[in-house]
Design a protein around this motif. Structure first.
Motif, short mmCIF file in Angstrom:
data_model
loop_
_atom_site.label_atom_id
_atom_site.label_comp_id
_atom_site.label_asym_id
_atom_site.label_seq_id
_atom_site.Cartn_x
_atom_site.Cartn_y
_atom_site.Cartn_z
N MET A 11 89.68 135.08 58.89
CA MET A 11 90.83 135.90 59.28
C MET A 11 92.09 135.41 58.60
N LEU A 12 92.80 136.33 57.95
CA LEU A 12 94.15 136.07 57.47
C LEU A 12 95.10 136.55 58.56
N ARG A 13 95.64 135.63 59.32
CA ARG A 13 96.39 136.00 60.53
C ARG A 13 97.88 136.13 60.24
N VAL A 67 90.32 130.68 60.62
CA VAL A 67 91.57 131.41 60.80
C VAL A 67 92.63 130.75 59.92
N LEU A 68 93.15 131.53 58.99
CA LEU A 68 94.22 131.06 58.13
C LEU A 68 95.52 131.69 58.61
N GLN A 69 96.38 130.87 59.18
CA GLN A 69 97.66 131.37 59.69
C GLN A 69 98.64 131.54 58.54
N VAL A 88 99.92 128.40 56.36
CA VAL A 88 100.65 127.28 56.96
C VAL A 88 99.80 126.50 57.95
N ALA A 89 98.61 127.00 58.29
CA ALA A 89 97.72 126.28 59.19
C ALA A 89 96.32 126.87 59.06
N MET A 94 97.20 124.48 50.29
CA MET A 94 96.25 125.26 49.49
C MET A 94 96.44 126.75 49.76
N SER A 95 96.14 127.56 48.78
CA SER A 95 96.22 129.01 48.94
C SER A 95 95.04 129.49 49.77
N PRO A 96 95.16 130.67 50.40
CA PRO A 96 94.02 131.20 51.17
C PRO A 96 92.74 131.30 50.34
#
Length: 269
Positions: free
Chosen positions: A188-190, A249-251, A259-260, A1-3
């Motif tokens: 957070m977009l990490r 947290v969106l890696q 991706v995670a 899925m997209s952020p």
């Protein structure tokens, strides 16, 4: 899925609950991580949404020039805590919470100065959702010991005594925490690492130049590298520190794909 899809699922569940003031989502992401794009997509999906960018709270060029003269020359450059008008942010949130007509601050990066307040858009009713996005939204200060050693050439050469970085850290520890306290839920977009952040920021500036923009704030690639050095310390700290307390947290990978996902169990309270 997209952020934006991941965030939208959680927001949709939260918005069905009755609230006496807007739901405020904090969206933190390093420069070039796509946070503005994600915020815009969420605003298009949910009616009665306001996007407030930390970048639009920058102090004027004149105010930063005064900081440079009175505190440290590096404060002439927008970016670190201490270069934002936190009182303006607090007043904006207070008006949004109260359902008052609210002018939304705007900053022109090409001119490196605040847009004339007469041209700010005005929100005329209380929004259901506020997306508060920015490169250090929700950040916490560093420990004093972490401030001793410089992290790059800018700090070694232009801040050898640590005055600038200590002042910025003190600002973050102070009024910025009052501003961030209004956040109901922090995402957070990490970024993968600092080096990718630098690459993303250069790509942003190349797009700005290609658009035909001109002015004091438009930079060459070399100028971007120097400019982003002002952000390096706190960006590295956020990459290490924020995953321990952000609600979600969106890696990201190097192409800004998610991706995670780590953190929240699904519901925004």
């Amino acid at each position: 899925m997209s952020p934006e899809a991941i965030l939208a699922d959680a927001i949709e569940r939260a918005l069905v609950r009755p609230r006496t003031r807007p739901l405020v989502i904090g969206l933190c992401g390093a420069q070039g991580s796509g946070k503005s794009t994600v915020a815009a997509a969420l605003a298009a999906r949910f009616p009665h949404t306001v996007v407030l960018s930390l970048d639009d709270l920058y102090k004027t060029r004149g105010e930063r020039a005064a900081l440079a003269r009175d505190v440290h020359p590096l404060f002439a450059t927008r970016g670190v805590p201490g270069t934002h008008d936190v009182d303006l942010g607090l007043a904006t949130f207070a008006k949004l919470d109260g359902g008052q007509a609210t002018p939304l601050p705007r900053f022109d990066k090409a001119r490196d100065d605040r847009v004339d307040p007469a041209a700010w858009p005005i929100v005329t009713e209380r929004p259901a959702l506020v997306i508060f996005e920015g490169w250090c939204v929700g950040a916490r200060p560093q420990d004093d010991a972490a401030l001793v050693a410089p992290v790059n050439a800018l700090e070694r050469e232009d801040d050898p005594d640590g005055i600038w970085r200590r002042q910025a850290n003190a600002a973050l520890a102070g009024a910025y925490q009052w501003l961030f306290a209004r956040i109901d839920w922090l995402a957070m977009l990490r970024a993968p690492n600092w080096e990718r952040v630098l690459g993303w920021r250069i790509e942003q500036e190349q797009a700005l130049r290609a658009s035909g923009a001109h002015g004091a704030g438009v930079m060459s690639d070399a100028e971007v590298t120097t400019f982003v050095s002002h952000y390096e310390r706190l960006t590295r700290h956020i990459l290490d520190d924020m995953p321990g307390y952000a609600d979600l947290v969106l890696q990201l990978d190097e192409a800004r794909g998610c991706v995670a996902v780590r953190g929240a169990d699904g519901d925004i309270q």
